[in-house]
Design a protein around this motif. Structure first.
Motif, PDB file in Angstrom:
ATOM      1  N   ASP A 104       0.820  -1.212   0.000  1.00  0.00           N
ATOM      2  CA  ASP A 104       0.000   0.000   0.000  1.00  0.00           C
ATOM      3  C   ASP A 104       0.855   1.265   0.000  1.00  0.00           C
ATOM      4  OD1 ASP A 104      -2.366  -1.416  -0.091  1.00  0.00           O
ATOM      5  OD2 ASP A 104      -2.594  -1.482   2.086  1.00  0.00           O
ATOM      6  N   GLY A 105       1.983   1.214  -0.705  1.00  0.00           N
ATOM      7  CA  GLY A 105       2.825   2.383  -0.878  1.00  0.00           C
ATOM      8  C   GLY A 105       3.694   2.750   0.303  1.00  0.00           C
ATOM      9  N   ARG A 106       3.685   1.918   1.340  1.00  0.00           N
ATOM     10  CA  ARG A 106       4.458   2.213   2.545  1.00  0.00           C
ATOM     11  C   ARG A 106       5.407   1.057   2.858  1.00  0.00           C
ATOM     12  NH1 ARG A 106      -0.750   3.660   3.990  1.00  0.00           N
ATOM     13  NH2 ARG A 106      -1.014   1.793   5.266  1.00  0.00           N
ATOM     14  N   ASP A 107       6.499   1.408   3.520  1.00  0.00           N
ATOM     15  CA  ASP A 107       7.449   0.397   3.973  1.00  0.00           C
ATOM     16  C   ASP A 107       6.831  -0.363   5.137  1.00  0.00           C
ATOM     17  OD1 ASP A 107       9.653  -1.058   5.011  1.00  0.00           O
ATOM     18  OD2 ASP A 107      11.039   0.462   4.291  1.00  0.00           O
ATOM     19  N   THR A 108       6.760  -1.667   5.005  1.00  0.00           N
ATOM     20  CA  THR A 108       6.146  -2.499   6.046  1.00  0.00           C
ATOM     21  C   THR A 108       7.054  -2.710   7.247  1.00  0.00           C
ATOM     22  OG1 THR A 108       7.010  -4.547   5.073  1.00  0.00           O
ATOM     23  CG2 THR A 108       4.850  -3.780   4.294  1.00  0.00           C
ATOM     24  N   GLY A 109       8.355  -2.406   7.079  1.00  0.00           N
ATOM     25  CA  GLY A 109       9.326  -2.762   8.104  1.00  0.00           C
ATOM     26  C   GLY A 109       9.828  -4.184   7.956  1.00  0.00           C
ATOM     27  N   PHE A 110       9.247  -4.937   7.023  1.00  0.00           N
ATOM     28  CA  PHE A 110       9.658  -6.310   6.748  1.00  0.00           C
ATOM     29  C   PHE A 110      10.409  -6.354   5.419  1.00  0.00           C
ATOM     30  CE2 PHE A 110       6.563  -7.009   9.929  1.00  0.00           C
ATOM     31  CZ  PHE A 110       6.775  -8.266  10.473  1.00  0.00           C
ATOM     32  N   ALA A 111      11.417  -7.219   5.355  1.00  0.00           N
ATOM     33  CA  ALA A 111      12.118  -7.428   4.087  1.00  0.00           C
ATOM     34  C   ALA A 111      11.277  -8.271   3.135  1.00  0.00           C
ATOM     35  CB  ALA A 111      13.475  -8.090   4.334  1.00  0.00           C
ATOM     36  N   SER A 112      10.496  -9.215   3.701  1.00  0.00           N
ATOM     37  CA  SER A 112       9.630 -10.073   2.892  1.00  0.00           C
ATOM     38  C   SER A 112       8.218 -10.052   3.468  1.00  0.00           C
ATOM     39  CB  SER A 112      10.154 -11.516   2.849  1.00  0.00           C
ATOM     40  OG  SER A 112       9.254 -12.355   2.128  1.00  0.00           O
ATOM     41  N   TRP A 113       7.446  -9.045   3.073  1.00  0.00           N
ATOM     42  CA  TRP A 113       6.048  -8.985   3.504  1.00  0.00           C
ATOM     43  C   TRP A 113       5.244 -10.108   2.856  1.00  0.00           C
ATOM     44  CZ3 TRP A 113       3.708  -7.392   7.479  1.00  0.00           C
ATOM     45  CH2 TRP A 113       2.316  -7.174   7.489  1.00  0.00           C
ATOM     46  N   ARG A 114       5.671 -10.560   1.667  1.00  0.00           N
ATOM     47  CA  ARG A 114       5.011 -11.702   1.029  1.00  0.00           C
ATOM     48  C   ARG A 114       4.928 -12.891   1.983  1.00  0.00           C
ATOM     49  NH1 ARG A 114       7.629 -16.147  -0.802  1.00  0.00           N
ATOM     50  NH2 ARG A 114       6.368 -17.608  -2.027  1.00  0.00           N
ATOM     51  N   THR A 115       5.996 -13.154   2.722  1.00  0.00           N
ATOM     52  CA  THR A 115       6.007 -14.284   3.637  1.00  0.00           C
ATOM     53  C   THR A 115       4.913 -14.149   4.692  1.00  0.00           C
ATOM     54  OG1 THR A 115       8.372 -14.642   3.313  1.00  0.00           O
ATOM     55  CG2 THR A 115       7.419 -15.540   5.323  1.00  0.00           C
ATOM     56  N   ILE A 116       4.699 -12.950   5.181  1.00  0.00           N
ATOM     57  CA  ILE A 116       3.691 -12.725   6.209  1.00  0.00           C
ATOM     58  C   ILE A 116       2.294 -12.898   5.636  1.00  0.00           C
ATOM     59  CG2 ILE A 116       2.849 -11.085   7.918  1.00  0.00           C
ATOM     60  CD1 ILE A 116       5.744 -12.193   8.353  1.00  0.00           C
ATOM     61  N   VAL A 117       2.046 -12.341   4.451  1.00  0.00           N
ATOM     62  CA  VAL A 117       0.735 -12.492   3.818  1.00  0.00           C
ATOM     63  C   VAL A 117       0.444 -13.963   3.520  1.00  0.00           C
ATOM     64  CG1 VAL A 117      -0.643 -11.921   1.769  1.00  0.00           C
ATOM     65  CG2 VAL A 117       0.781 -10.174   2.846  1.00  0.00           C
ATOM     66  N   PHE A 118       1.411 -14.643   2.935  1.00  0.00           N
ATOM     67  CA  PHE A 118       1.188 -16.031   2.533  1.00  0.00           C
ATOM     68  C   PHE A 118       1.067 -16.956   3.745  1.00  0.00           C
ATOM     69  CE2 PHE A 118       2.081 -20.005   0.218  1.00  0.00           C
ATOM     70  CZ  PHE A 118       1.246 -19.816  -0.867  1.00  0.00           C
ATOM     71  N   GLY A 119       1.658 -16.570   4.858  1.00  0.00           N
ATOM     72  CA  GLY A 119       1.625 -17.408   6.047  1.00  0.00           C
ATOM     73  C   GLY A 119       0.270 -17.504   6.707  1.00  0.00           C
ATOM     74  N   ARG A 120      -0.746 -16.808   6.174  1.00  0.00           N
ATOM     75  CA  ARG A 120      -2.080 -16.857   6.771  1.00  0.00           C
ATOM     76  C   ARG A 120      -2.925 -18.016   6.261  1.00  0.00           C
ATOM     77  NH1 ARG A 120      -4.085 -10.769   6.002  1.00  0.00           N
ATOM     78  NH2 ARG A 120      -3.151 -11.129   3.960  1.00  0.00           N
TER      79      ARG A 120
END
Length: 366
Positions: free
Chosen positions: A164-180
């Motif tokens: 959403d145009g902002r830095d999540t603070g995570f290097a791999s936000w994909r991992t967090i999304v997919f982990g659900r």
């Protein structure tokens, strides 16, 4: 020689708004009509703004590089023909208020019915490496030995810091999304092939997942090919980064097979420790510390040194030592793709970021 194949997922972006655009079917058809691409090498993905490519079975890293460059160029050219950009980022950096439509396949439509908001947010793109194994029994043994290296592989591949145009603070936000998803993250340890099959069957038979395709572990046995599939990796900005990871994954599998045949004890790791290490790798990438296979916190550089020491005989046997070593040196100098995305955004805003993540299309050839 152990064979490999690579799958990459991309997102299609509008060159002006930088938002995802739903033109995957048109791009897929256009790419498949070219003289150098078989239609089966380019496929639709879950959402209509995503597209996937798959290399043929390869025996060496030069082959992998050639096919990835060929496919990226073909799909990137097709995207430009249809007024959009092919972006090699593991998250779409921006999203519209209206979700991207789901690809009209029965399986994907069922997934949308089951998990609507989660499917809406699947604007994430991975890289999957298939490595040939002698049989499924050996495949399970390799899984048990490989799982402790998944956090390191994830940290090296991190390429999704923005959402959403902002830095999540995570290097791999994909991992967090997919982990659900219900069955995701690092795989458990299995006693035998029968144990693997029984546990996989139980998940399907109870209706907790629809089919084995929803075994979203970060490494698993393929149900279609005689391979082990490593799925923890973010899609890479650059085809050469993908080649580096492919060489390391193949060497890890080769080393695991050799150790299993020699009766070398398998390093175990409690599932809660491994899960936490994966989260930590997704958060920090190579910036700071990682967990080594024995569960100790070390600097990222020390863990990469342990990794290379572990797989050097396999790299030398495959003739990959020099190339993998050079590419790893480049990664350490330039940082992960997530680091490069952050620098581009800081230096030139969303336009510079889009130039970076879409730099693998028809105009680049990099």
């Amino acid at each position: 020689m152990i064979t490999v194949g690579v799958e990459e997922e991309y997102v299609l972006l509008d060159p002006v708004t930088h938002l995802p655009v739903s033109r995957a079917e048109e791009v897929r058809v256009a790419a498949g009509l070219g003289p150098f691409v078989d239609a089966g090498e380019v496929q639709n993905e879950l959402l209509q703004a995503q597209i996937e490519v798959a290399t043929p079975v390869c025996t060496d890293l030069e082959e992998v590089a050639g096919h990835l460059l060929r496919l990226r160029h073909a799909v990137g050219s097709a995207a430009e023909e249809h007024g959009c950009l092919l972006a090699a980022s593991a998250t779409a950096p921006l999203r519209d208020a209206v979700p991207v439509p789901v690809t009209r396949k029965p399986r994907y439509l069922r997934m949308q019915e089951e998990a609507r908001r989660l499917v809406d947010e699947q604007l994430i793109n991975g890289m999957h490496v298939h490595v040939g194994v002698p049989d499924r029994e050996m495949g399970v043994a390799v899984l048990n030995r490989l799982r402790v290296w998944l956090p390191t592989l994830l940290a090296m591949s991190a390429n999704s810091p923005l959402w959403d145009g902002r830095d999540t603070g995570f290097a791999s936000w994909r991992t967090i999304v997919f982990g659900r998803w219900p069955v995701s993250g690092p795989p458990p340890s299995f006693r035998t092939l029968a144990d693997y099959e029984e546990r996989a069957d139980a998940l399907v038979e109870t209706g907790l997942i629809a089919d084995r395709g929803q075994l979203y572990w970060q490494a698993r046995l393929s149900e279609r090919y005689p391979t082990l599939e490593v799925r923890c990796l973010d899609v890479q900005l650059d085809a050469t980064d993908a080649v580096l990871l492919t060489g390391i994954v193949r060497a890890l599998v080769s080393t695991a097979i050799a150790e299993e045949k020699a009766g070398v004890p398998c390093v175990s790791c409690p599932p809660e420790m491994l899960q936490a290490a994966v989260w930590h790798a997704a958060r920090h990438g190579l910036d700071g510390v990682l967990m080594d296979p024995l569960g100790s916190r070390r600097s990222a550089g020390d863990v990469l040194w342990l990794l290379m020491r572990h797989i050097t005989p396999a790299l030398e046997e495959a003739g990959d030592q020099r190339e993998v070593g050079a590419l790893l040196h480049r990664l350490l100098q330039e940082g992960t793709p997530a680091d490069r995305q952050r620098r581009a955004l800081a230096d030139g805003g969303m336009a510079a970021l889009t130039d970076l993540i879409a730099g693998q299309g028809a105009g680049s050839g990099r």
